[in-house]
Write a protein that holds these residues in place. Sequence first.
Motif, PDB file in Angstrom:
ATOM      1  N   ARG A  38     -29.989  -7.481 -27.909  1.00  0.00           N
ATOM      2  CA  ARG A  38     -28.602  -7.860 -27.606  1.00  0.00           C
ATOM      3  C   ARG A  38     -27.567  -6.891 -28.144  1.00  0.00           C
ATOM      4  NH1 ARG A  38     -29.336 -10.901 -23.340  1.00  0.00           N
ATOM      5  NH2 ARG A  38     -30.641 -12.725 -23.729  1.00  0.00           N
ATOM      6  N   ARG A  60     -22.455  -9.107 -35.676  1.00  0.00           N
ATOM      7  CA  ARG A  60     -23.283 -10.272 -35.395  1.00  0.00           C
ATOM      8  C   ARG A  60     -22.585 -11.219 -34.422  1.00  0.00           C
ATOM      9  NH1 ARG A  60     -23.673 -14.424 -39.284  1.00  0.00           N
ATOM     10  NH2 ARG A  60     -21.410 -14.194 -39.183  1.00  0.00           N
ATOM     11  N   ASP A  61     -21.277 -11.428 -34.641  1.00  0.00           N
ATOM     12  CA  ASP A  61     -20.536 -12.336 -33.767  1.00  0.00           C
ATOM     13  C   ASP A  61     -20.433 -11.779 -32.346  1.00  0.00           C
ATOM     14  OD1 ASP A  61     -20.215 -13.992 -35.927  1.00  0.00           O
ATOM     15  OD2 ASP A  61     -18.166 -13.333 -36.370  1.00  0.00           O
ATOM     16  N   ARG A  62     -20.219 -10.485 -32.226  1.00  0.00           N
ATOM     17  CA  ARG A  62     -20.165  -9.870 -30.893  1.00  0.00           C
ATOM     18  C   ARG A  62     -21.496 -10.039 -30.164  1.00  0.00           C
ATOM     19  NH1 ARG A  62     -19.206  -3.904 -31.907  1.00  0.00           N
ATOM     20  NH2 ARG A  62     -19.386  -3.790 -29.624  1.00  0.00           N
ATOM     21  N   THR A  79     -24.019 -12.310 -30.779  1.00  0.00           N
ATOM     22  CA  THR A  79     -24.429 -13.686 -30.499  1.00  0.00           C
ATOM     23  C   THR A  79     -23.490 -14.385 -29.526  1.00  0.00           C
ATOM     24  OG1 THR A  79     -23.243 -14.422 -32.493  1.00  0.00           O
ATOM     25  CG2 THR A  79     -25.584 -13.932 -32.711  1.00  0.00           C
ATOM     26  N   LEU A  80     -22.180 -14.163 -29.637  1.00  0.00           N
ATOM     27  CA  LEU A  80     -21.233 -14.831 -28.754  1.00  0.00           C
ATOM     28  C   LEU A  80     -21.287 -14.282 -27.339  1.00  0.00           C
ATOM     29  CD1 LEU A  80     -18.132 -15.191 -31.109  1.00  0.00           C
ATOM     30  CD2 LEU A  80     -19.784 -16.944 -30.464  1.00  0.00           C
ATOM     31  N   GLY A  81     -21.654 -12.991 -27.215  1.00  0.00           N
ATOM     32  CA  GLY A  81     -21.692 -12.403 -25.884  1.00  0.00           C
ATOM     33  C   GLY A  81     -23.042 -12.481 -25.210  1.00  0.00           C
ATOM     34  N   SER A 112     -24.975 -15.025 -24.163  1.00  0.00           N
ATOM     35  CA  SER A 112     -25.108 -15.941 -23.031  1.00  0.00           C
ATOM     36  C   SER A 112     -24.418 -15.388 -21.799  1.00  0.00           C
ATOM     37  CB  SER A 112     -24.528 -17.310 -23.394  1.00  0.00           C
ATOM     38  OG  SER A 112     -25.241 -17.878 -24.467  1.00  0.00           O
ATOM     39  N   ALA A 113     -23.240 -14.804 -21.983  1.00  0.00           N
ATOM     40  CA  ALA A 113     -22.507 -14.260 -20.841  1.00  0.00           C
ATOM     41  C   ALA A 113     -23.259 -13.111 -20.207  1.00  0.00           C
ATOM     42  CB  ALA A 113     -21.119 -13.807 -21.293  1.00  0.00           C
TER      43      ALA A 113
END
Length: 298
Positions: free
Chosen positions: A231, A278-280, A282-284, A286-287
Motif C-alpha cells: 500500500r 501510516r495514515d496516508r 491505511t486511509l487511502g 480502500s479507495a
Amino acid sequence: MKVGLLNSLGTRYARYWAALLKELGVDTVTPSLPPGEALALGRESLPDEPVQVQLVLGRILELGRVDAVLVPRAAPVTNDAWGEALTELLPRRISGLPTLIALPEGGDEMGAAAMDLGQRLTRNPGRVRLALERVKPLASGGREEMPSLSRASRATVAVIGPRVLLGDPDLSGGLRAALEELGLHPVFSPDLPASQVAARGERMERAATAPAGERELFGALRLLEGKSAVRGILLTSPARDGAHRAALNRLSGQTHKPALVIDVDGGQREWPELAGFRDRVTLGASARAATGADGGEA
C-alpha cells in the motif's frame, strides 16, 4: 596471522568467509561489542560521515591488534565515494588501521577473490584448493524465498533502502520496531530474492552504466510496488549519506503509491513523520482497491 572478519554492511556471505578461514587454519576474530558502543567508537573519529561507515570503523577499531580485516563490499550509488572505495578511504582518514581487504558479495568474482585471499593468507595452493571445495556449498548465499506480503489486520508497506542499512540488524532494528508499533507490515528490500531484484534492476533506464546500488534499489521497488498487497513505499537512507538520499529521492518520483523518504541513524527509535505516512497508507487503501489502481504483478 590473525584476521578480523566483519559481519556488517548487510553481508549475505559471512558464513562462507568464516568457513573458508576455518578451513585455511587462519586465526579469526569477530567483533562483539554492543552496536551502540561500536558506533560510538566510529563516531568519535568520523562524526560527520554516514552511519554505516561509522559502524564499520567502530567494528574495526574494537578488534585491536590484527594483521588484516575482511570487509564486505557495498553496492554503490552515484557519487558514493564510501560505497565505491571504503577500504581505500578509511586508512587515508584514520591512521594506524590494519590492512583492509574488500570481499565481493556473490557473483562470478567471489571464487577468484577467495582463491586470492587464501593464497595471500597461507601461501599453500593445495590447501587453498581443498578449502574452496569444502566451502563451495555456502557460496550460493542460501535459498531464496519471497517474504510474506500480507499480515492480518495490517497494511503492507515496502521498505526500500541500501543493504548496508536495512540488511544490518544493528542499524535497522529501531525502524523495524517503529513500524511494528504503528501496526504496519513492513517488507524490507534486502529480504527479497536477490535474483528477482537483479532481473528487475536490468530494466532500469541505462542499466548497463548505472551503479550496482541504484540497480538494486530500482529492482526492489519494481518488484514490490506492482504487488496489490503493498500500500505504500518507505524509502530509507543512512543518516548523513547524501549520495543515497539523492538516489532515493529520485526513486520516490517513480512510484504511483504513497511514498516517504526518511533518514535512519544508529540507535534511532522514533520518526514523527511515520505516523502521517501510516495514515496516508491505511486511509487511502480502500479507495485505491475500489478503483483497481493497484494492479498486481505476477
